[in-house]
Design a protein around this motif. Structure first.
Motif, mmCIF file in Angstrom:
data_model
loop_
_atom_site.group_PDB
_atom_site.id
_atom_site.type_symbol
_atom_site.label_atom_id
_atom_site.label_comp_id
_atom_site.label_asym_id
_atom_site.label_seq_id
_atom_site.Cartn_x
_atom_site.Cartn_y
_atom_site.Cartn_z
ATOM 1 N N MET A 125 0.883 -1.203 0.020
ATOM 2 C CA MET A 125 -0.015 0.006 -0.078
ATOM 3 C C MET A 125 1.075 1.159 0.206
ATOM 4 S SD MET A 125 -2.986 -0.505 2.758
ATOM 5 C CE MET A 125 -4.605 -1.492 2.425
ATOM 6 N N GLY A 126 1.794 1.302 0.917
ATOM 7 C CA GLY A 126 2.890 2.157 1.050
ATOM 8 C C GLY A 126 3.504 2.606 -0.526
ATOM 9 N N LEU A 127 3.901 1.659 -0.932
ATOM 10 C CA LEU A 127 4.706 1.673 -2.361
ATOM 11 C C LEU A 127 3.904 2.363 -3.136
ATOM 12 C CD1 LEU A 127 7.504 0.978 -3.644
ATOM 13 C CD2 LEU A 127 6.511 -1.311 -4.142
ATOM 14 N N ALA A 128 2.495 1.641 -3.331
ATOM 15 C CA ALA A 128 1.564 2.167 -4.334
ATOM 16 C C ALA A 128 1.390 3.765 -4.091
ATOM 17 C CB ALA A 128 0.341 1.371 -4.270
ATOM 18 N N LEU A 129 1.200 4.304 -2.738
ATOM 19 C CA LEU A 129 1.074 5.346 -2.625
ATOM 20 C C LEU A 129 2.296 6.572 -2.816
ATOM 21 C CD1 LEU A 129 -0.730 5.364 0.939
ATOM 22 C CD2 LEU A 129 -1.938 5.999 -1.151
ATOM 23 N N VAL A 130 3.498 6.004 -2.738
ATOM 24 C CA VAL A 130 4.622 6.565 -3.036
ATOM 25 C C VAL A 130 4.980 6.577 -4.768
ATOM 26 C CG1 VAL A 130 7.198 6.819 -3.051
ATOM 27 C CG2 VAL A 130 5.836 6.062 -1.048
ATOM 28 N N LEU A 131 4.797 5.492 -5.354
ATOM 29 C CA LEU A 131 5.152 5.312 -6.709
ATOM 30 C C LEU A 131 3.978 5.749 -7.615
ATOM 31 C CD1 LEU A 131 6.843 1.999 -7.005
ATOM 32 C CD2 LEU A 131 8.003 4.317 -6.801
ATOM 33 N N GLU A 132 2.673 5.819 -7.205
ATOM 34 C CA GLU A 132 1.513 6.124 -7.969
ATOM 35 C C GLU A 132 0.556 7.085 -7.726
ATOM 36 O OE1 GLU A 132 1.624 4.994 -10.950
ATOM 37 O OE2 GLU A 132 3.095 3.597 -10.600
ATOM 38 N N SER A 133 0.963 8.178 -6.779
ATOM 39 C CA SER A 133 0.225 8.963 -6.164
ATOM 40 C C SER A 133 -0.727 10.028 -7.077
ATOM 41 C CB SER A 133 0.892 9.839 -5.116
ATOM 42 O OG SER A 133 1.988 10.469 -5.673
ATOM 43 N N ASP A 134 -0.048 10.267 -8.181
ATOM 44 C CA ASP A 134 -0.752 11.043 -9.178
ATOM 45 C C ASP A 134 -2.035 10.229 -9.614
ATOM 46 O OD1 ASP A 134 -0.800 13.463 -11.101
ATOM 47 O OD2 ASP A 134 -0.540 12.138 -12.656
ATOM 48 N N ASP A 135 -1.561 9.200 -10.044
ATOM 49 C CA ASP A 135 -2.580 8.267 -10.677
ATOM 50 C C ASP A 135 -3.645 7.948 -9.794
ATOM 51 O OD1 ASP A 135 -1.575 8.178 -13.453
ATOM 52 O OD2 ASP A 135 -0.449 6.236 -13.051
ATOM 53 N N LEU A 136 -3.424 7.770 -8.447
ATOM 54 C CA LEU A 136 -4.487 7.582 -7.453
ATOM 55 C C LEU A 136 -5.450 8.808 -7.336
ATOM 56 C CD1 LEU A 136 -2.083 5.619 -5.007
ATOM 57 C CD2 LEU A 136 -4.036 4.748 -6.258
ATOM 58 N N ILE A 137 -4.834 9.934 -7.342
ATOM 59 C CA ILE A 137 -5.736 11.059 -7.399
ATOM 60 C C ILE A 137 -6.344 11.263 -8.716
ATOM 61 C CG2 ILE A 137 -5.502 13.467 -7.116
ATOM 62 C CD1 ILE A 137 -2.931 12.959 -5.417
ATOM 63 N N ASN A 138 -5.706 11.253 -9.692
ATOM 64 C CA ASN A 138 -6.427 11.710 -10.818
ATOM 65 C C ASN A 138 -7.081 10.773 -11.959
ATOM 66 O OD1 ASN A 138 -5.581 14.650 -10.228
ATOM 67 N ND2 ASN A 138 -3.595 13.755 -10.716
ATOM 68 N N THR A 139 -7.047 9.589 -11.683
ATOM 69 C CA THR A 139 -7.759 8.667 -12.462
ATOM 70 C C THR A 139 -8.997 7.832 -11.794
ATOM 71 O OG1 THR A 139 -6.326 6.710 -11.880
ATOM 72 C CG2 THR A 139 -5.384 7.893 -13.725
ATOM 73 N N LYS A 140 -9.946 7.380 -12.661
ATOM 74 C CA LYS A 140 -11.115 6.864 -11.917
ATOM 75 C C LYS A 140 -10.651 5.660 -11.163
ATOM 76 C CE LYS A 140 -15.621 5.150 -13.887
ATOM 77 N NZ LYS A 140 -16.443 5.007 -14.681
#
Length: 131
Positions: free
Chosen positions: A57-72
């Motif tokens: 979960m932490g790795l996803a938040l660090v590496l993909e924060s932009d996608d987590l915020i801006n994609t469906k």
């Protein structure tokens, strides 16, 4: 909000590594010896997978924060994280007995820190999902 996801992500990865000390710190060798082999091994296996899940979960938040915020899809994942960490906060407040920490300096500090951390994660994820 990306910076908050990065902070949370790094802290979750650190938390995952802290799980390494659990068996020694909580004296599992002695505490669990009266359990059946299945129950004893489940404690170790489940702790490993909890730590792995928290790390990923932490790795996803660090590496993909932009996608987590801006994609469906990212926002659906953030919604799931918000539910997960809100339930964790509930457990912290209403499932763990206060006898575990009240009157104990270190345990009280840990309880307060993690209560704040679960509030922070829950608040950030709900705010992102509600944007």
């Amino acid at each position: 909000m990306e910076i908050h996801l990065n902070i949370i992500g790094y802290m979750l990865m650190l938390l995952a590594f802290i799980h390494i000390i659990f068996p020694k710190y909580f004296n599992w060798k002695e505490e669990l010896k009266h359990l059946s082999l299945m129950n004893r091994q489940m404690m170790f296996v489940h702790t490993f997978f909890i730590a792995l899940t928290v790390f990923l979960m932490g790795l996803a938040l660090v590496l993909e924060s932009d996608d987590l915020i801006n994609t469906k899809l990212g926002r659906k994942i953030i919604f799931c994280f918000a539910i997960f960490w809100s339930i964790r906060l509930f457990m912290q407040l209403f499932v763990y007995s206060p006898k575990l920490w009240k009157g104990k300096r270190f345990e009280t500090i840990v309880h307060i820190f993690f209560t704040g951390f679960w509030v922070y994660i829950s608040a950030v994820t709900w705010m992102i999902w509600n944007q």
